[in-house]
Motif scaffolding. Structure first.
Motif, PDB file in Angstrom:
ATOM      1  N   PHE A  75       0.794  -1.221   0.000  1.00 18.73           N
ATOM      2  CA  PHE A  75       0.000   0.000   0.000  1.00 18.73           C
ATOM      3  C   PHE A  75       0.832   1.280   0.000  1.00 18.73           C
ATOM      4  O   PHE A  75       0.411   2.299  -0.542  1.00 18.73           O
ATOM      5  N   TYR A  76       2.020   1.221   0.626  1.00 20.37           N
ATOM      6  CA  TYR A  76       2.742   2.460   0.878  1.00 20.37           C
ATOM      7  C   TYR A  76       4.125   2.567   0.224  1.00 20.37           C
ATOM      8  O   TYR A  76       4.615   3.673   0.035  1.00 20.37           O
ATOM      9  N   ASN A  77       4.779   1.441  -0.067  1.00 19.25           N
ATOM     10  CA  ASN A  77       6.141   1.563  -0.594  1.00 19.25           C
ATOM     11  C   ASN A  77       6.508   0.394  -1.504  1.00 19.25           C
ATOM     12  O   ASN A  77       7.584  -0.203  -1.367  1.00 19.25           O
ATOM     13  N   PHE A  78       5.637   0.086  -2.439  1.00 21.18           N
ATOM     14  CA  PHE A  78       5.888  -1.034  -3.346  1.00 21.18           C
ATOM     15  C   PHE A  78       7.126  -0.820  -4.215  1.00 21.18           C
ATOM     16  O   PHE A  78       7.862  -1.771  -4.480  1.00 21.18           O
ATOM     17  N   PRO A  79       7.402   0.414  -4.686  1.00 24.43           N
ATOM     18  CA  PRO A  79       8.613   0.615  -5.498  1.00 24.43           C
ATOM     19  C   PRO A  79       9.896   0.211  -4.772  1.00 24.43           C
ATOM     20  O   PRO A  79      10.803  -0.356  -5.389  1.00 24.43           O
ATOM     21  N   GLN A  80       9.987   0.491  -3.475  1.00 23.77           N
ATOM     22  CA  GLN A  80      11.193   0.096  -2.735  1.00 23.77           C
ATOM     23  C   GLN A  80      11.315  -1.421  -2.676  1.00 23.77           C
ATOM     24  O   GLN A  80      12.419  -1.975  -2.756  1.00 23.77           O
ATOM     25  N   PHE A  81      10.182  -2.103  -2.536  1.00 23.83           N
ATOM     26  CA  PHE A  81      10.200  -3.569  -2.524  1.00 23.83           C
ATOM     27  C   PHE A  81      10.687  -4.108  -3.862  1.00 23.83           C
ATOM     28  O   PHE A  81      11.452  -5.093  -3.899  1.00 23.83           O
ATOM     29  N   MET A  82      10.283  -3.496  -4.944  1.00 29.53           N
ATOM     30  CA  MET A  82      10.715  -3.948  -6.262  1.00 29.53           C
ATOM     31  C   MET A  82      12.220  -3.761  -6.439  1.00 29.53           C
ATOM     32  O   MET A  82      12.886  -4.569  -7.083  1.00 29.53           O
ATOM     33  N   GLN A  83      12.755  -2.694  -5.842  1.00 33.33           N
ATOM     34  CA  GLN A  83      14.199  -2.453  -5.937  1.00 33.33           C
ATOM     35  C   GLN A  83      14.990  -3.353  -4.992  1.00 33.33           C
ATOM     36  O   GLN A  83      16.123  -3.732  -5.287  1.00 33.33           O
ATOM     37  N   ASP A  84      14.383  -3.685  -3.844  1.00 30.12           N
ATOM     38  CA  ASP A  84      15.084  -4.459  -2.822  1.00 30.12           C
ATOM     39  C   ASP A  84      14.101  -5.421  -2.167  1.00 30.12           C
ATOM     40  O   ASP A  84      13.578  -5.139  -1.083  1.00 30.12           O
ATOM     41  N   PRO A  85      13.836  -6.590  -2.783  1.00 30.50           N
ATOM     42  CA  PRO A  85      12.831  -7.518  -2.243  1.00 30.50           C
ATOM     43  C   PRO A  85      13.105  -7.969  -0.810  1.00 30.50           C
ATOM     44  O   PRO A  85      12.169  -8.234  -0.056  1.00 30.50           O
ATOM     45  N   LEU A  86      14.366  -8.049  -0.408  1.00 30.33           N
ATOM     46  CA  LEU A  86      14.689  -8.489   0.947  1.00 30.33           C
ATOM     47  C   LEU A  86      14.264  -7.472   1.998  1.00 30.33           C
ATOM     48  O   LEU A  86      14.176  -7.797   3.190  1.00 30.33           O
ATOM     49  N   TRP A  87      13.988  -6.239   1.572  1.00 32.14           N
ATOM     50  CA  TRP A  87      13.517  -5.208   2.496  1.00 32.14           C
ATOM     51  C   TRP A  87      12.221  -5.642   3.180  1.00 32.14           C
ATOM     52  O   TRP A  87      11.938  -5.232   4.309  1.00 32.14           O
ATOM     53  N   LEU A  88      11.449  -6.493   2.521  1.00 35.97           N
ATOM     54  CA  LEU A  88      10.204  -7.005   3.093  1.00 35.97           C
ATOM     55  C   LEU A  88      10.440  -7.642   4.455  1.00 35.97           C
ATOM     56  O   LEU A  88       9.603  -7.533   5.354  1.00 35.97           O
TER      57      LEU A  88
END
Length: 269
Positions: A75-88
């Motif tokens: 909902f809030y920061n999907f682009p960062q997840f796409m750049q760094d999946p381990l951030w999840l």
């Protein structure tokens, strides 16, 4: 203007082991929910056992953590997840969504219901009054962590405004405390006393949805929107408000259904 209390985010450090305040707030939230639910379960005719309460808190905790994290990412920061999946998986860096946590808890309720042969709204009506306490502790954790601060405020008008360490040198609303008071303490009182008497099934859940949706919408007028999103509509409508609107609508519909259904059984949460 008040001085923001500089609190070390690490509450306890024993050698390499560090326990953060944010984690302690979650422990307090789940522990308090367990105590309140156990109190309700001990009442005559509750239909709940201590074992079921313990399991419900465990299922709910998993739903909150997994759903809250996934919801924030989506909902809030999907682009960062796409750049760094381990951030999840780096939960300690912050980033939890109530609305995602709510979806996670709903799934947890369904799984719990299959195990104990309870209907979804039997579980939801019983669990709803305990949720605001967890929200209150969670907002305290946000405040201690100096995150999710409020919008800029004039100290002459808002004498309790604060300068947050990571939010520049301007005074802001301590919106985390506003949310703790409204979505947490006040909503808990409303639900606890409303559910203290038998109500039509679905009614307690409906009041929770309406109450949270309304209080969150109000709080968003004082909370600074996430930097990576800003405003979604008209330069004043936030993502939190858009996600809360369906809760209010669904809550109103459920409340009407609860009180208009002639065969709806009464339940005590």
């Amino acid at each position: 203007m008040l001085t923001y209390p500089q609190i070390d985010p690490v509450a306890i450090a024993i050698g390499p082991l560090k326990i953060h305040w944010y984690g302690l707030m979650y422990l307090l939230a789940f522990g308090t929910a367990w105590l309140l639910a156990t109190y309700r379960a001990n009442r005559p005719g509750s239909g709940w056992t201590k074992e079921q309460v313990s399991d419900l808190i465990f299922y709910g905790a998993m739903g909150v953590i997994l759903g809250g994290r996934c919801g924030y990412v989506l909902f809030y920061n999907f682009p960062q997840f796409m750049q760094d999946p381990l951030w999840l998986f780096r939960v300690w860096e912050g980033g939890m969504s109530f609305h995602g946590g709510l979806l996670g808890v709903l799934v947890a309720f369904l799984l719990f219901g299959r195990k104990y042969q309870k209907s979804f709204f039997q579980i939801a009506d019983f669990g709803a009054p305990m949720v605001p306490v967890g929200l209150m502790f969670g907002r305290f954790g946000n405040f201690i962590g100096g995150e999710l601060w409020g919008r800029i405020a004039d100290p002459a008008i808002v004498p309790w405004a604060m300068v947050f360490p990571r939010a520049g040198d301007v005074a802001r609303h301590p919106s985390q405390l506003y949310q703790a008071a409204m979505e947490g303490f006040l909503l808990f009182l409303i639900l606890w006393f409303y559910s203290s008497r038998p109500r039509p099934q679905k009614a307690v859940s409906a009041v929770f949805l309406i109450g949270y949706g309304v209080f969150r919408t109000i709080a968003e007028f004082f909370r600074e929107p996430d930097a990576q999103i800003g405003f979604d509509l008209f330069d004043w409508v936030t993502r939190g408000q858009l996600l809360s609107l369906p809760m209010i609508v669904i809550g109103v519909v459920l409340l009407i259904i609860a009180y208009r259904s002639p065969n709806n059984v009464e339940s005590r949460a």
